[in-house]
Motif scaffolding. Structure first.
Motif, PDB file in Angstrom:
ATOM      1  N   LEU A  74       0.827  -1.208   0.000  1.00  0.00           N
ATOM      2  CA  LEU A  74       0.000   0.000   0.000  1.00  0.00           C
ATOM      3  C   LEU A  74       0.858   1.254   0.000  1.00  0.00           C
ATOM      4  O   LEU A  74       0.659   2.180  -0.783  1.00  0.00           O
ATOM      5  CB  LEU A  74      -0.890   0.024   1.249  1.00  0.00           C
ATOM      6  CG  LEU A  74      -2.200  -0.745   1.218  1.00  0.00           C
ATOM      7  CD1 LEU A  74      -2.900  -0.607   2.549  1.00  0.00           C
ATOM      8  CD2 LEU A  74      -3.078  -0.210   0.105  1.00  0.00           C
ATOM      9  N   MET A  75       1.840   1.267   0.944  1.00  0.00           N
ATOM     10  CA  MET A  75       2.667   2.452   1.079  1.00  0.00           C
ATOM     11  C   MET A  75       3.477   2.707  -0.174  1.00  0.00           C
ATOM     12  O   MET A  75       3.860   3.837  -0.459  1.00  0.00           O
ATOM     13  CB  MET A  75       3.629   2.298   2.264  1.00  0.00           C
ATOM     14  CG  MET A  75       2.949   2.132   3.593  1.00  0.00           C
ATOM     15  SD  MET A  75       2.058   3.615   4.066  1.00  0.00           S
ATOM     16  CE  MET A  75       3.370   4.550   4.828  1.00  0.00           C
ATOM     17  N   GLY A 120       2.418   1.997  -3.161  1.00  0.00           N
ATOM     18  CA  GLY A 120       1.545   2.183  -4.312  1.00  0.00           C
ATOM     19  C   GLY A 120       1.556   0.993  -5.243  1.00  0.00           C
ATOM     20  O   GLY A 120       1.413   1.146  -6.450  1.00  0.00           O
ATOM     21  N   ARG A 141     -12.263  19.750  -4.858  1.00  0.00           N
ATOM     22  CA  ARG A 141     -12.322  19.175  -3.506  1.00  0.00           C
ATOM     23  C   ARG A 141     -13.128  20.063  -2.547  1.00  0.00           C
ATOM     24  O   ARG A 141     -12.854  20.134  -1.354  1.00  0.00           O
ATOM     25  CB  ARG A 141     -10.914  18.975  -2.913  1.00  0.00           C
ATOM     26  CG  ARG A 141      -9.910  18.304  -3.837  1.00  0.00           C
ATOM     27  CD  ARG A 141     -10.279  16.845  -4.077  1.00  0.00           C
ATOM     28  NE  ARG A 141      -9.309  16.196  -4.948  1.00  0.00           N
ATOM     29  CZ  ARG A 141      -9.526  15.943  -6.240  1.00  0.00           C
ATOM     30  NH1 ARG A 141     -10.667  16.262  -6.816  1.00  0.00           N
ATOM     31  NH2 ARG A 141      -8.606  15.333  -6.955  1.00  0.00           N
ATOM     32  N   PRO A 193      -5.453   2.214  -1.729  1.00  0.00           N
ATOM     33  CA  PRO A 193      -4.821   3.275  -0.953  1.00  0.00           C
ATOM     34  C   PRO A 193      -4.994   4.679  -1.546  1.00  0.00           C
ATOM     35  O   PRO A 193      -4.733   5.651  -0.865  1.00  0.00           O
ATOM     36  CB  PRO A 193      -3.355   2.882  -1.030  1.00  0.00           C
ATOM     37  CG  PRO A 193      -3.236   2.283  -2.399  1.00  0.00           C
ATOM     38  CD  PRO A 193      -4.547   1.649  -2.722  1.00  0.00           C
ATOM     39  N   ASP A 194      -5.436   4.787  -2.809  1.00  0.00           N
ATOM     40  CA  ASP A 194      -5.293   6.071  -3.509  1.00  0.00           C
ATOM     41  C   ASP A 194      -6.073   7.209  -2.854  1.00  0.00           C
ATOM     42  O   ASP A 194      -5.517   8.242  -2.489  1.00  0.00           O
ATOM     43  CB  ASP A 194      -5.748   5.906  -4.963  1.00  0.00           C
ATOM     44  CG  ASP A 194      -4.929   4.875  -5.692  1.00  0.00           C
ATOM     45  OD1 ASP A 194      -4.140   5.284  -6.545  1.00  0.00           O
ATOM     46  OD2 ASP A 194      -5.054   3.666  -5.368  1.00  0.00           O
ATOM     47  N   THR A 238      -5.006   8.059   0.789  1.00  0.00           N
ATOM     48  CA  THR A 238      -3.768   8.844   0.848  1.00  0.00           C
ATOM     49  C   THR A 238      -4.058  10.304   0.507  1.00  0.00           C
ATOM     50  O   THR A 238      -3.585  11.222   1.176  1.00  0.00           O
ATOM     51  CB  THR A 238      -2.733   8.284  -0.148  1.00  0.00           C
ATOM     52  OG1 THR A 238      -2.826   6.880  -0.154  1.00  0.00           O
ATOM     53  CG2 THR A 238      -1.360   8.726   0.222  1.00  0.00           C
ATOM     54  N   THR A 239      -4.841  10.475  -0.567  1.00  0.00           N
ATOM     55  CA  THR A 239      -5.155  11.845  -0.972  1.00  0.00           C
ATOM     56  C   THR A 239      -5.879  12.588   0.151  1.00  0.00           C
ATOM     57  O   THR A 239      -5.589  13.753   0.430  1.00  0.00           O
ATOM     58  CB  THR A 239      -6.042  11.833  -2.234  1.00  0.00           C
ATOM     59  OG1 THR A 239      -5.434  10.998  -3.189  1.00  0.00           O
ATOM     60  CG2 THR A 239      -6.206  13.226  -2.788  1.00  0.00           C
ATOM     61  N   PHE A 248      -3.564  13.505   2.863  1.00  0.00           N
ATOM     62  CA  PHE A 248      -2.741  14.593   2.331  1.00  0.00           C
ATOM     63  C   PHE A 248      -3.510  15.912   2.398  1.00  0.00           C
ATOM     64  O   PHE A 248      -2.993  16.939   2.875  1.00  0.00           O
ATOM     65  CB  PHE A 248      -2.353  14.252   0.888  1.00  0.00           C
ATOM     66  CG  PHE A 248      -1.801  15.397   0.104  1.00  0.00           C
ATOM     67  CD1 PHE A 248      -0.504  15.836   0.315  1.00  0.00           C
ATOM     68  CD2 PHE A 248      -2.573  16.038  -0.853  1.00  0.00           C
ATOM     69  CE1 PHE A 248       0.014  16.893  -0.405  1.00  0.00           C
ATOM     70  CE2 PHE A 248      -2.062  17.095  -1.581  1.00  0.00           C
ATOM     71  CZ  PHE A 248      -0.764  17.522  -1.362  1.00  0.00           C
ATOM     72  N   SER A 299      -3.825  17.193   5.965  1.00  0.00           N
ATOM     73  CA  SER A 299      -2.625  17.863   6.493  1.00  0.00           C
ATOM     74  C   SER A 299      -2.447  19.225   5.827  1.00  0.00           C
ATOM     75  O   SER A 299      -1.998  20.178   6.477  1.00  0.00           O
ATOM     76  CB  SER A 299      -1.376  16.997   6.362  1.00  0.00           C
ATOM     77  OG  SER A 299      -1.429  16.215   5.209  1.00  0.00           O
ATOM     78  N   LEU A 300      -2.833  19.318   4.551  1.00  0.00           N
ATOM     79  CA  LEU A 300      -2.766  20.618   3.879  1.00  0.00           C
ATOM     80  C   LEU A 300      -3.724  21.610   4.545  1.00  0.00           C
ATOM     81  O   LEU A 300      -3.362  22.750   4.854  1.00  0.00           O
ATOM     82  CB  LEU A 300      -3.133  20.453   2.401  1.00  0.00           C
ATOM     83  CG  LEU A 300      -3.210  21.736   1.583  1.00  0.00           C
ATOM     84  CD1 LEU A 300      -1.826  22.336   1.412  1.00  0.00           C
ATOM     85  CD2 LEU A 300      -3.851  21.509   0.226  1.00  0.00           C
ATOM     86  N   ILE A 305      -4.976  21.592   7.599  1.00  0.00           N
ATOM     87  CA  ILE A 305      -4.537  21.988   8.945  1.00  0.00           C
ATOM     88  C   ILE A 305      -3.384  22.985   8.848  1.00  0.00           C
ATOM     89  O   ILE A 305      -3.369  24.007   9.547  1.00  0.00           O
ATOM     90  CB  ILE A 305      -4.132  20.752   9.764  1.00  0.00           C
ATOM     91  CG1 ILE A 305      -5.372  19.886  10.031  1.00  0.00           C
ATOM     92  CG2 ILE A 305      -3.495  21.161  11.079  1.00  0.00           C
ATOM     93  CD1 ILE A 305      -5.071  18.598  10.745  1.00  0.00           C
ATOM     94  N   LEU A 306      -2.466  22.701   7.931  1.00  0.00           N
ATOM     95  CA  LEU A 306      -1.335  23.626   7.776  1.00  0.00           C
ATOM     96  C   LEU A 306      -1.840  25.014   7.389  1.00  0.00           C
ATOM     97  O   LEU A 306      -1.420  26.022   7.959  1.00  0.00           O
ATOM     98  CB  LEU A 306      -0.365  23.095   6.717  1.00  0.00           C
ATOM     99  CG  LEU A 306       0.822  24.008   6.426  1.00  0.00           C
ATOM    100  CD1 LEU A 306       1.713  24.139   7.646  1.00  0.00           C
ATOM    101  CD2 LEU A 306       1.642  23.519   5.241  1.00  0.00           C
TER     102      LEU A 306
END
Lengths: 281, 527
Positions: B37-38, B40, B79, B283-284, B287-288, B291, B294-295, B297-298
Motif C-alpha cells: 500500500l505504502m 503504491g 475538492r 490506498p489512492d 492517501t489523498t 494529504f 494535512s494541507l 490543517i497547515l
C-alpha cells in the motif's frame, strides 16, 4: 515517484511544518498571554476614563482632584496610602472602589470636609442597586482610578475657617475685598473645576460674545425669571455662593453646587471672592 | 533443546504474530499488504483484501470503495465538498475544547473569552481557528454549491442530494450565525439583533419567531442561552444528520458526477472508458484525503499565525448603545441590501422565501437533461446573473451604502470608529504628542520636532484627516469655514485623551459641531 509516494512525502512535510509553527507559537504563549492581559487592562483604563468623565467627574473633578466641601479627591496620595487603613478596609483598593461605586454612600464618612450631595452623600451606581452601570463597567472605573496611584500628589485640604463664618444674610456688611486673594481662594476651593475648566456650572469667563460672571451679576437680578432676593451685583454673588439653589441659571441643574459655604467661609473670604468675580466682566 | 532455537523458525513465528496483529488492527490487511500500500503497488492477495476492510470496519464501510477516475479530476470538483466537511470536523474539534472555557451568561460570557485569551495556552489560536474555520465553511459550502450548479451535477438521480445540500447551506449559515452571539461583545450583540429583527418582518408569526429566538423582546440572558444551545447542540446534530444523508447519497448511491463532456460529450469511447475506470479508496483516495487534511490543517495554522487572522472581539455588549455602522454578518449582507430596497415584508420575507424555494426546487424546475455548460445557456446565464446580483446586494447591505450620515460624523467615524480599530487606534502611542492640531493650519510635515525619528504615522493620520475634510469642503458637504482639529492631552500615566472635533457654521448661522473623545492607553495593543 508515483502519486501516492509524493502525497505521503508532501503530507509528512506539511505535518512537520505545522508542528514547527505550532511549537514556535507555543514558545511565545507565555509572553502573548502576559501582553494580552496588559492590553486588556489598558483597554479597561480607557473605558474607565470615559465612564469617569461621564459619571464621576462632576463631583470628583475631571482629574479626580475632588471638590472641597463636596466630594473627596481620588487622585490624592492620602487616598492611595492611608484611606484603606483609616476605614479599616481589608480587601484591595480596587475592591474598595468597586464596593463604594456600586452601593454609594448613604452618609458621608467625613461630613465636615466632604458632605457630598446630601442624602445619599453618593448615589449607588450599580445596576443591581438602581444605578446606571454594570459590574464590569464599575471595574473599569476602578482600573482607571487606581492608575493614578503612582502619580497622585498630596492634595491640601483647605483650612477650616478661622473666626466667625459668614452666614446666609446677604445684606451683611462685608470688609474690603482683595481680588487676588479671591482668585487664589477660588482655586483652592475648587470652584474653577466646574465654572472654568468644565461647563458643569455657569461659566465665569467671557466667551463667544457672552460676558463674564462680573457682568452677569448685574444683569441677572433684573431678569424677569429671577427668583432670588439680591438687589445689587455683590448681593447676587453672595447669595449664589451661600444659597445656590434659590436661583439657578436656566440650562443648569439645581442641587449640584455645594450648599455648605455659608458655614465654611469667613466674611473676608466672601469679600475676596466677590471682588474677584466682579473683575471677570 | 538447541534444535528448537532455529533462527529461521523464530523469525517466521514473530512475523506471523505481527502479521496477525496487523490484520486484527487494520481489519484484514497483512504486513505485506501494508507494505504494498505504502509503495503504491497492486494488492498482494486474492480476493483483494483492500475491499474487505470496507465490510469489516464501520469507518471504511461508510466510505466508498472507489471513485470513477473522471470524477477525481481536480478542476472538476476542486475538492470543495471534501474541504467543507473537513472544516466541519475542525469546528467540532475546536468547538468542543472551547466549550470547556465558556459560560453562556451575559455576566460571564465576555469574561470567559478574555480569560481564554489571557490565561489559556493556545486559547487564542483555538478561537482564531474556530472562527476562521467557520468563515471558510460558509465560503466552501457556497462554492461547492456553485460548482455543482455549473457542472450540472444536480440533475436526475442527484436531485435529492442537491436538496439536502440546500438544507446544509442553511444549517451552515445558522451555525455560523448562532456562534456570532456567543462572545457577547458589541459586534455580536448588534449583528444578532439586526439579524433576528429580520425574522420579525415575517407576517403573522414574525413576532413569535423573534420571541422564540431571543427569549425576550430584547436579547439578554435567555437569548444567549438559546443561541448557545442552538450552536452547540441542535444545529450540530442537525448538521450531522443531514451531512450523513448527503454523503450517503454520494458515496453509496451514485458517486461523484463525471465531468459533463466525459458523460455526454462527443469524445472517443476510450476516453469514456478511462473515465469510468475505478480508483480504489485504499490506498489512492485515502492517501489523498490524509494529504488534503494535512494541507488544510497547515493552511489554518498558517492563517492564524503567519497571516495574522484573529477573531474580532469588541467591547462588551451594551444594549443601551448602538454603535454606528452596525451590520449583520457578511453572509447576510445581501439580505440587508434587499431590506434597503423596499418593503420589509416583500424584501425581507417574501423574496428570500422565493429564493430558497427556487434553490430547493432547482432540479425539478430545470428540466433540461443536458449537463454541459454550452447546452444550457439560459441556466448558466441566470446562475451567473444571480451571483452578480448577490454580490451587488451585499455591497448595498454595507452600512456605508445608502445610509445618510452627517459628513463630519462620517469623517470622524472613519478616522476613529466607535467599535474596532481605525487609523487613530493604530497609531503608536509615543507618536501621540500633546498639542492641538488644526486642519489647514498645521501642515502634516515635521509635526513632532521633539521626537528623534519624528512621527510619520501620526503625520500620515493627520494628512488623511485633512484630505477627508478638504474633500468634503470641495464637494460642498461642509462649508469652507469648517474647522477641524485633533487635540491630544495627557490624561493619566500612559493614557492620552484625543479629541477629534469638526466645527462648521450651520445654515441658520449657529455654529455646529461634531466631536468624538477617545482615550488611548500605551498598552492597549494593536489589532
Amino acid at each position: 515517484m508515483n502519486r501516492i509516494n509524493l502525497q505521503i512525502l508532501l503530507g509528512t512535510i506539511m505535518v512537520l511544518a505545522t508542528s514547527v509553527v505550532v511549537l514556535f507559537y507555543g514558545l511565545n504563549e507565555e509572553k502573548r498571554m502576559a501582553e494580552a492581559e496588559e492590553a486588556q487592562r489598558g483597554r479597561a483604563i480607557e473605558q474607565g476614563a470615559a465612564l469617569f468623565e461621564a459619571q464621576c467627574s462632576r463631583c470628583h473633578g475631571t482629574q479626580g482632584t475632588g471638590i472641597p466641601g463636596l466630594c473627596p479627591p481620588l487622585n490624592d496620595r492620602y487616598f492611595f496610602d492611608q484611606r484603606m487603613k483609616d476605614v479599616g478596609w481589608s480587601g484591595t483598593l480596587e475592591d474598595y472602589i468597586v464596593a463604594t461605586v456600586s452601593s454609594g454612600r448613604l452618609a458621608s464618612t467625613r461630613p465636615q470636609l466632604y458632605p457630598g450631595q446630601g442624602t445619599p452623600a453618593m448615589p449607588a451606581f450599580s445596576d443591581h442597586f438602581g444605578g446606571p452601570l454594570r459590574e464590569d463597567q464599575i471595574r473599569t472605573i476602578a482600573a482607571f482610578i487606581t492608575n493614578w496611584s503612582e502619580t497622585a500628589i498630596a492634595i491640601e485640604v483647605p483650612p477650616t475657617p478661622s473666626g466667625p463664618v459668614v452666614g446666609t444674610d446677604i445684606t451683611k456688611e462685608l470688609p474690603e475685598g482683595d481680588p487676588a486673594a479671591g482668585e487664589a481662594l477660588a482655586t483652592t476651593l475648587g470652584c474653577v473645576a466646574c465654572h472654568i475648566a468644565a461647563p458643569t456650572g455657569p461659566v465665569w469667563l467671557a466667551k463667544d460674545g457672552e460676558p463674564g460672571v462680573g457682568s452677569h451679576a448685574a444683569t441677572r437680578i433684573t431678569q424677569p425669571d429671577y427668583t432670588g432676593k439680591a438687589t445689587t451685583p455683590e448681593q447676587y454673588l453672595f447669595e449664589s455662593i451661600v444659597n445656590p439653589n434659590i436661583f439657578v441659571v436656566s440650562g443648569f441643574a439645581s442641587g449640584v453646587m455645594p450648599q455648605s459655604y455659608a458655614n465654611s467661609l469667613t466674611d473676608q473670604d466672601m469679600a475676596n471672592l466677590i471682588a474677584y468675580l466682579l473683575t471677570l466682566k | 533443546m538447541l534444535k528448537s532455537l532455529n533462527l529461521q523458525d523464530m523469525r517466521q513465528k514473530a512475523y506471523q504474530a505481527l502479521d496477525q496483529r496487523a490484520r486484527a488492527i487494520t481489519a484484514g490487511l497483512g504486513l505485506n499488504e501494508l507494505r504494498a500500500l505504502m509503495r503504491g503497488e497492486p494488492p498482494t492477495e486474492k480476493p483483494n483484501p483492500r475491499y474487505k476492510v470496507h465490510t469489516t470496519s464501520f469507518l471504511f464501510h461508510i466510505r466508498p470503495r472507489y471513485y470513477e477516475a473522471g470524477s477525481t479530476i481536480l478542476t472538476h470538483t476542486f475538492r470543495l465538498g471534501f474541504f467543507t466537511s473537513f472544516f466541519f470536523f475542525v469546528e467540532l474539534f475546536t468547538g468542543l475544547i472551547l466549550m470547556i472555557y465558556y459560560t453562556p451568561s451575559p455576566e460571564k460570557a465576555y469574561e470567559s473569552i478574555l480569560n481564554l485569551l489571557n490565561n489559556v495556552p493556545f486559547g487564542q489560536m483555538l478561537r482564531d481557528i474556530h472562527r476562521l474555520g467557520a468563515e471558510a465553511m460558509v465560503i466552501f459550502t457556497t462554492l461547492h454549491m456553485l460548482r455543482t450548479f455549473l457542472t450540472g451535477s444536480y440533475k436526475k438521480e442527484r436531485s435529492f442530494t442537491w436538496l439536502t445540500g440546500v438544507v446544509l447551506l442553511g444549517i451552515t449559515m445558522f451555525l455560523s450565525f448562532s456562534g456570532y452571539l456567543l462572545p457577547w461583545d458589541q459586534l455580536a450583540y448588534w449583528a444578532v439583533t439586526v439579524g433576528t429583527s429580520m425574522a420579525e418582518a415575517a407576517p403573522l408569526f414574525g413576532n413569535e419567531i423573534n420571541l422564540l429566538l431571543r427569549g425576550a423582546p430584547d436579547i439578554a440572558a435567555n437569548g444567549l442561552l438559546r443561541f448557545y444551545l442552538l450552536h452547540v447542540v441542535l444545529l450540530p446534530l442537525a448538521a450531522i444528520l443531514v451531512i450523513s444523508i448527503h454523503y450517503y447519497k454520494v458515496s453509496r448511491e451514485h458517486g461523484i458526477s463525471l465531468p459533463a463532456y466525459m458523460e455526454e460529450g462527443n469524445v472517443p469511447p476510450e476516453v469514456k472508458k478511462a473515465a469510468r475506470q475505478r480508483i480504489d479508496f485504499i490506498p489512492d483516495l485515502l492517501t489523498t484525503e490524509v494529504f488534503l487534511v494535512s494541507l488544510g490543517i497547515l493552511l489554518l495554522v498558517l492563517g492564524v499565525t503567519v497571516f495574522n487572522y484573529h477573531a474580532p472581539l469588541e467591547s462588551v455588549a451594551n444594549p443601551q448603545v448602538t454603535p454606528l455602522d452596525t451590520k449583520a454578518p457578511w453572509y447576510f449582507w445581501w439580505l440587508q441590501g434587499m431590506l434597503k430596497l423596499g418593503d420589509k415584508i416583500l424584501m425581507g420575507v417574501i423574496l428570500p422565501t422565493i429564493v430558497v424555494l427556487v434553490l430547493v426546487g432547482l432540479p425539478y424546475i430545470d428540466r433540461n437533461p443536458h449537463r454541459s455548460l454550452y447546452k444550457r445557456p439560459i441556466a448558466v446565464a441566470l446562475g451567473v446573473l444571480s451571483v452578480l446580483i448577490l454580490v451587488m446586494l451585499s455591497y448595498m447591505g454595507l452600512p456605508q451604502y445608502g445610509i445618510e450620515m452627517e459628513p463630519a460624523q462620517r469623517i470622524i467615524q472613519d478616522m476613529s470608529p466607535q467599535e474596532g480599530a481605525g487609523p487613530l487606534q493604530r497609531l503608536p502611542f509615543e507618536e501621540l504628542q500633546l498639542g492641538s492640531y488644526q486642519v489647514n493650519v498645521n501642515e502634516p510635515i515635521n509635526m513632532c520636532p521633539n521626537l528623534d525619528f519624528g512621527c510619520p504615522a501620526f503625520e500620515a493620520f493627520f494628512r488623511l484627516y485633512s484630505d477627508r475634510v478638504n474633500q468634503a469642503i470641495r464637494k460642498g458637504d461642509l462649508p469652507a469655514e469648517t474647522q477641524a482639529v485633533v487635540v491630544i492631552e495627557d490624561w493619566q500615566k500612559d493614557l492620552r485623551k484625543i479629541t477629534l472635533r469638526i466645527v462648521w457654521p450651520g445654515e441658520d448661522g449657529k455654529s455646529k459641531s461634531y466631536e468624538r473623545i477617545v482615550y488611548l492607553h500605551a498598552n492597549r495593543g494593536m489589532e
